[in-house]
Design an enzyme around this catalytic site. Structure first.
Site, mmCIF file in Angstrom:
data_model
loop_
_atom_site.group_PDB
_atom_site.id
_atom_site.type_symbol
_atom_site.label_atom_id
_atom_site.label_comp_id
_atom_site.label_asym_id
_atom_site.label_seq_id
_atom_site.Cartn_x
_atom_site.Cartn_y
_atom_site.Cartn_z
ATOM 1 N N ASP A 50 41.824 42.001 42.103
ATOM 2 C CA ASP A 50 40.478 42.363 41.666
ATOM 3 C C ASP A 50 39.414 42.127 42.713
ATOM 4 O OD1 ASP A 50 40.301 39.496 41.545
ATOM 5 O OD2 ASP A 50 38.586 39.749 40.200
ATOM 6 N N THR A 76 48.008 33.647 45.652
ATOM 7 C CA THR A 76 46.717 32.977 45.473
ATOM 8 C C THR A 76 46.335 32.191 46.713
ATOM 9 O OG1 THR A 76 45.492 31.415 44.096
ATOM 10 C CG2 THR A 76 47.818 30.953 44.435
ATOM 11 N N GLY A 77 45.057 32.000 46.868
ATOM 12 C CA GLY A 77 44.568 31.137 47.936
ATOM 13 C C GLY A 77 44.445 29.697 47.481
ATOM 14 N N LYS A 119 46.938 38.355 52.890
ATOM 15 C CA LYS A 119 47.485 38.911 51.648
ATOM 16 C C LYS A 119 48.291 40.183 51.893
ATOM 17 C CE LYS A 119 44.378 36.837 48.277
ATOM 18 N NZ LYS A 119 43.558 37.027 47.072
ATOM 19 N N ASP A 150 41.396 41.449 48.162
ATOM 20 C CA ASP A 150 42.643 42.050 47.698
ATOM 21 C C ASP A 150 42.807 43.482 48.203
ATOM 22 O OD1 ASP A 150 43.305 39.787 46.185
ATOM 23 O OD2 ASP A 150 42.131 40.498 44.483
ATOM 24 N N ASP A 202 47.628 38.932 41.952
ATOM 25 C CA ASP A 202 46.662 37.958 42.454
ATOM 26 C C ASP A 202 46.306 37.058 41.272
ATOM 27 O OD1 ASP A 202 44.611 36.885 44.281
ATOM 28 O OD2 ASP A 202 43.252 37.746 42.797
ATOM 29 N N LYS A 203 46.145 35.750 41.522
ATOM 30 C CA LYS A 203 45.914 34.842 40.397
ATOM 31 C C LYS A 203 44.489 34.915 39.858
ATOM 32 C CE LYS A 203 45.075 30.417 40.902
ATOM 33 N NZ LYS A 203 43.830 30.200 40.099
#
Length: 705
Positions: free
Chosen positions: A593, A546-547, A574, A597, A389-390
């Protein structure tokens, strides 16, 4: 958008955890070799909850002292060796007396373990040892009282002594693996300097409450999680995060209990009570890992059960065959049966996996890798794709100054100082980022006067008689100001990379002039590029989820060397993204995080939560990175590979040892003159246990980076 946490909230995952000291002070039996606790077998065959290495050390030395005269005065041993030892009236009873004392003093611990196993209907290693020494005692006592044959007093005493030695070494190794818990708990100081209206007073750490302020002097351990309200210092968090470099802490920075203050004094406002600190969280996660089982551990448990039945069957066959072959030599027959039972003791097998797992979780904790599930650690070595995840994972999850661009005649420090002076009273994330950057660089500034803010345009204030504006490109356009070409090009490149650009204007020269620009973006962690490179060197694919918009995602991915980008993903999509990567059979590790997620972490083959993340994300993951450092991901895979290799080596050694030695103990080579005595069987069994223990300890030398 990704849900993320502010970078200053590092370690807040401990909020759902128990007290560190509670985990540190209980007996190690709770963890039972680190892999038990959910079945009857767990509290019997491998339960050493009452086994203290110091106890076994004392028992070994006293038993050894009694075994020596037992062997010296044993006529049977003298006859075997062709020696004539010291003899005097009554000396023939010395082996019996000392042998019984050794049995009662050193052997009872094995008998108690055997009884516990039988009561739980899970016979194992202790049962086999108990059976062997009881048979040896009964037969030797009968011989001493007149039964024809050779007594086993010297073999009984030496067997118990050697077993005590092996158990002492085993327990010392297990305790050494578990001491990481105590080491972590010892980081928390017993007292703290509470700041009051009258100065400071010392209070027990346990009495601190949220909102209290404590003074942390140079060199002292920080007593509770909190925020710095005054002071500046470098803090050593290495024993909590595995990161060797000290971290600079200034006002509003977060600190964690157990970290060690450097040369400056800090005043810290407590944000977590002791039971909820990051240290308590680490203790709980390590304890959870020690109580979980991996596939290799389950295999070892099954193998130990099979070995018990195999040992009983082998002993029964040995008894029947030798009674038929040598019906007139019951002493030899009994010796074969006893030796089979000794050789078959699954001590090494019972230790093979738990000890490696204990050391692995301890080694991981020291490197900031907290293993909640041993199965997750075991599976990490087989990962094909790591999906990051970014926001909050590869980036810090907070706005930061990416670049300061200046017009001719201006310096970065001047532009940043003026912008920080105006933004000091602003609440906007961009303003906070500018102020934080100035403070991190040690730039001094005074708060601007006449502060005003206009939504969508920027903020204004007076600094040293000049009006300073920190505004959006819209302000520059509205005022009809021209940009120097160099500044315009730099701002355009920053905007193309997905960064937010604000311009700094000053009327110090009598009219408005753009003196610089500041690019603000979600700060990419300095360690992220190294993490990606390390994974690619291991042959692992790296993808980013990422969103954020595709342009922003592509810019971040390009800087980190990531080719696969999944952007503009809604939170509920996701998990589906993880499933898509798994569709071709790839094993996926998800690293995230945020709350959104959690489904993806659960869907992945291995879920890894960044330590600064939310409790929900952490509860959904099998592994937690305490330091929020993505380099922990390749380190986790390396730890998994080293751990599995040691487990495999130990399983082969423990099982192979029994496969080879049980037939020898049964006497298959007796026609060739090769006979394994019970005492030699005990030596071989203990040697196997020691080899397994030493091999497991070598895991401590593994290089994870």
């Amino acid at each position: 958008m990704d849900t993320h946490t502010d970078g200053s909230n590092e370690h807040t995952h401990a909020g759902h955890n128990h007290a560190a000291h509670d985990h540190a002070t209980h007996e190690h039996g709770t963890h039972d070799h680190g892999a038990h606790g959910d079945s009857a077998h767990d509290h019997s065959a491998h339960d050493h909850s009452a086994h203290d290495p110091a106890q076994f050390r004392a028992k070994f030395w006293w038993s050894l002292a009694l075994t020596v005269p037992t062997m010296v005065f044993s006529t049977g041993l003298q006859d075997i060796l062709g020696l004539s030892g010291p003899r005097f009236p009554g000396s023939q009873y010395i082996p019996a007396v000392f042998g019984i004392v050794v049995f009662l003093y050193g052997g009872l611990v094995f008998l108690k373990g055997g009884i516990a196993e039988l009561r739980s209907k899970q016979p194992g290693m202790m049962t086999l040892i108990s059976l062997a020494i009881v048979v040896a005692l009964g037969y030797s006592l009968a011989v001493t009282l007149g039964l024809a044959g050779m007594d086993f007093w010297w073999e009984l005493a030496s067997l118990i002594t050697i077993m005590l030695l092996g158990h002492w070494i085993e327990m010392s190794a297990v305790m050494g693996a578990q001491n990481a818990l105590g080491e972590l708990a010892s980081l928390l100081p017993d007292t703290a300097d509470l700041v009051t209206d009258d100065g400071t007073r010392q209070v027990p750490t346990a009495e601190l409450s949220v909102g209290d302020r404590v003074l942390v002097r140079p060199g002292a351990a920080i007593p509770a999680d909190g925020l710095v309200v005054s002071g500046r210092s470098d803090v050593d968090e290495s024993l909590l995060t595995g990161e060797s470099a000290a971290v600079t802490k200034v006002t509003e920075a977060s600190v964690v209990a157990g970290s060690v203050n450097g040369s400056g004094s800090l005043t810290v406002e407590v944000t977590k009570e002791r039971d909820d600190t990051a240290l308590a969280g680490i203790m709980r996660l390590v304890a959870q890992a020690q109580a979980s089982k991996s596939g290799a551990q389950l295999l070892a448990d099954r193998a130990a059960g099979w070995l018990f039945y195999a040992a009983i069957a082998a002993a029964a066959v040995t008894l029947v065959v030798w009674l038929f072959v040598k019906p007139g030599d019951p002493g030899f027959v009994l010796e074969r049966v006893v030796t089979v039972l000794i050789i078959a003791c699954p001590h090494a097998l019972g230790l093979a996996i738990p000890l490696v797992a204990q050391i692995a979780t301890s080694l991981g904790a020291k490197n900031g890798i907290l293993v909640r599930s041993r199965a997750a650690l075991e599976d990490a070595r087989r990962i094909d794709v790591v999906l990051f995840d970014k926001t909050g994972t590869l980036t810090q999850g907070r706005q930061g100054v990416a670049a300061v661009m200046t017009a001719n005649g201006q310096s970065d420090e001047q532009v940043l100082a003026l912008a920080a002076a105006v933004e000091a009273e602003a609440e906007h994330p961009i303003g906070r980022a500018i102020v934080a950057s100035a403070r991190e660089r040690g730039i001094r500034f005074e708060n601007a006067g006449d502060f005003t803010a206009q939504a969508g345009r920027g903020v204004f204030g007076t600094v040293e008689g000049a009006t300073i504006t920190v505004g959006s490109p819209r302000v520059v356009a509205e005022r009809g100001l021209a940009l120097e070409q160099r500044l315009a090009d730099a701002a355009e490149r920053a905007q193309a990379a997905g960064e937010t650009v604000v311009f700094v204007l000053s009327d110090a020269s009598g009219s408005d002039r753009v003196i610089g620009a500041i690019a603000v973006a979600d700060v990419v962690r300095a360690e992220s590029k190294d993490a990606v490179a390390a994974l690619r060197r291991r042959g692992v694919r790296v993808a980013m989820l990422t969103g954020d918009s595709k342009s922003v995602a592509d810019a971040v991915a390009a800087g980190l060397g990531i080719d696969e980008v999944i952007a503009e993903v809604l939170p509920d999509q996701k998990a589906a993204a993880v499933s898509a990567l798994q569709a071709d059979g790839s094993r996926v590790m998800m690293v995230g995080d945020g709350v959104n997620d959690a489904p993806a972490l659960a869907q992945a083959d291995v879920g890894v939560a960044i330590g600064a993340g939310t409790d929900v994300a952490i509860e959904s993951a099998g592994i937690v990175l305490a330091s929020s450092d993505p380099r922990g991901v390749p380190m986790t895979i390396a730890l998994s590979a080293h751990t599995y290799r040691k487990m495999t080596q130990n399983l082969w050694w423990a099982a192979g040892y029994n496969i080879v030695t049980i037939p020898l103990a049964a006497g298959v080579l007796e026609p060739l003159g090769v006979v394994v005595s019970p005492a030699l069987g005990a030596v071989l069994m203990s040697a196997s246990t020691i080899v397994v223990a030493v091999n497991a300890q070598l895991l401590r030398r593994a290089r994870l980076g």
